[in-house]
Enzyme design. Structure first.
Site, mmCIF file in Angstrom:
data_model
loop_
_atom_site.group_PDB
_atom_site.id
_atom_site.type_symbol
_atom_site.label_atom_id
_atom_site.label_comp_id
_atom_site.label_asym_id
_atom_site.label_seq_id
_atom_site.Cartn_x
_atom_site.Cartn_y
_atom_site.Cartn_z
ATOM 1 N N ASN A 62 1.591 -1.181 -0.366
ATOM 2 C CA ASN A 62 0.117 -0.015 0.091
ATOM 3 C C ASN A 62 0.806 0.866 -0.071
ATOM 4 O O ASN A 62 2.064 1.837 0.942
ATOM 5 C CB ASN A 62 -1.198 0.073 0.847
ATOM 6 C CG ASN A 62 -0.485 -0.213 2.409
ATOM 7 O OD1 ASN A 62 0.082 -1.094 2.879
ATOM 8 N ND2 ASN A 62 -1.062 0.508 3.493
ATOM 9 N N GLU A 75 -2.891 -4.396 -3.434
ATOM 10 C CA GLU A 75 -3.872 -5.131 -4.401
ATOM 11 C C GLU A 75 -3.725 -4.727 -5.410
ATOM 12 O O GLU A 75 -3.217 -5.011 -6.846
ATOM 13 C CB GLU A 75 -5.032 -5.680 -4.247
ATOM 14 C CG GLU A 75 -4.667 -6.786 -2.537
ATOM 15 C CD GLU A 75 -5.315 -6.265 -1.742
ATOM 16 O OE1 GLU A 75 -5.365 -5.088 -1.253
ATOM 17 O OE2 GLU A 75 -5.288 -6.515 -0.755
ATOM 18 N N CYS A 112 -10.386 -4.310 0.099
ATOM 19 C CA CYS A 112 -11.099 -4.106 0.398
ATOM 20 C C CYS A 112 -12.248 -4.253 -1.109
ATOM 21 O O CYS A 112 -11.906 -5.120 -1.977
ATOM 22 C CB CYS A 112 -10.730 -2.786 0.258
ATOM 23 S SG CYS A 112 -10.038 -2.266 -1.190
HETATM 24 N N1 THU Z 1 -5.163 -1.264 2.869
HETATM 25 C C1 THU Z 1 -4.615 -2.528 0.847
HETATM 26 O O1 THU Z 1 -3.737 -2.372 0.893
HETATM 27 N N2 THU Z 1 -5.811 -3.829 1.189
HETATM 28 C C2 THU Z 1 -6.408 -3.582 1.902
HETATM 29 O O2 THU Z 1 -7.118 -5.204 1.592
HETATM 30 C C3 THU Z 1 -6.960 -2.765 2.919
HETATM 31 C C4 THU Z 1 -6.577 -2.181 3.355
HETATM 32 C C5 THU Z 1 -4.299 0.172 3.326
HETATM 33 C C6 THU Z 1 -5.199 0.620 1.952
HETATM 34 C C7 THU Z 1 -3.789 1.652 3.390
HETATM 35 O O3 THU Z 1 -2.877 2.670 2.913
HETATM 36 C C8 THU Z 1 -4.712 0.632 5.107
HETATM 37 O O4 THU Z 1 -4.482 -0.501 4.128
HETATM 38 C C9 THU Z 1 -5.506 1.541 5.723
HETATM 39 O O5 THU Z 1 -6.650 0.960 5.361
#
Ligand code: THU
Length: 163
Positions: A62, A75, A112
């Site tokens: 992320n 993802e 998500c």
């Molecule tokens: N996040 C992801 O990278 N993947 C997910 O499936 C859910 C959330 C990240 C987004 C944000 O940077 C952090 O996790 C908190 O939501």
């Protein structure tokens, strides 16, 4: 009136040693990717490793931004990189893991909805479900053999839209 059901199934493993060497190595690559995440705002780091049909591994994590909605999940960073750099190559499987810097993530985290929708596009494109491995910092590992429809069973799909 009738009830429409779509079943979701995951395999749960309590110990990583129960997984094949290949699955363990994909999760290890996701953990490696996770450590390079840029998440100073949520302090929640996520790693994703994709195995493509040609054997290439694509990693993502992320990437957050001071303008919060401009950041992107692990993802989508990974799947868009794969789409951009290996446009004709199906994605076979994916490992996702997460760690919170201030508490323990007990058990697997789901992608998500926006990521599931983005991932499903590539499943449809290649008619290839992306087998999904999920692991938190602790607790069981989940494997969804059927890919994203496990977590987004009523996903948006309109065949004619691409005309
Ligand atoms: N996040 C992801 O990278 N993947 C997910 O499936 C859910 C959330 C990240 C987004 C944000 O940077 C952090 O996790 C908190 O939501």
């Amino acid at each position: 009136m009738e009830i429409v059901r779509r079943e979701s199934v995951v395999k749960q493993y309590d110990r990583i040693e129960e997984l094949s060497d290949l699955d363990q190595s994909l999760l290890a690559l996701a953990r490696e990717a996770m450590e390079n995440a840029y998440a100073p705002y949520s302090r929640f780091i996520v790693g994703c490793a994709l195995r493509l049909q040609n054997g290439v591994i694509v990693k993502g994590n992320n990437q957050e931004n001071m303008a919060y909605p401009s950041g992107l999940c692990a993802e989508r960073v990974a799947i868009f990189y794969a789409g951009a750099n290996y446009p004709g190559v199906p994605v076979i499987e994916m490992a996702i893991t997460a760690k919170a810097l201030d508490y323990e993530v007990k058990g697997p985290i789901m992608s998500c909805g926006a990521c599931l929708q983005s991932l499903s596009e590539y499943e449809v494109k290649f008619n290839q479900p992306i087998r999904t491995l999920l692991q938190g910092q602790d607790g069981p590992i989940w494997i969804a053999e059927a890919g994203t429809k496990t977590f987004l069973p009523f996903q948006f799909y309109v065949g004619e839209l691409k005309r």
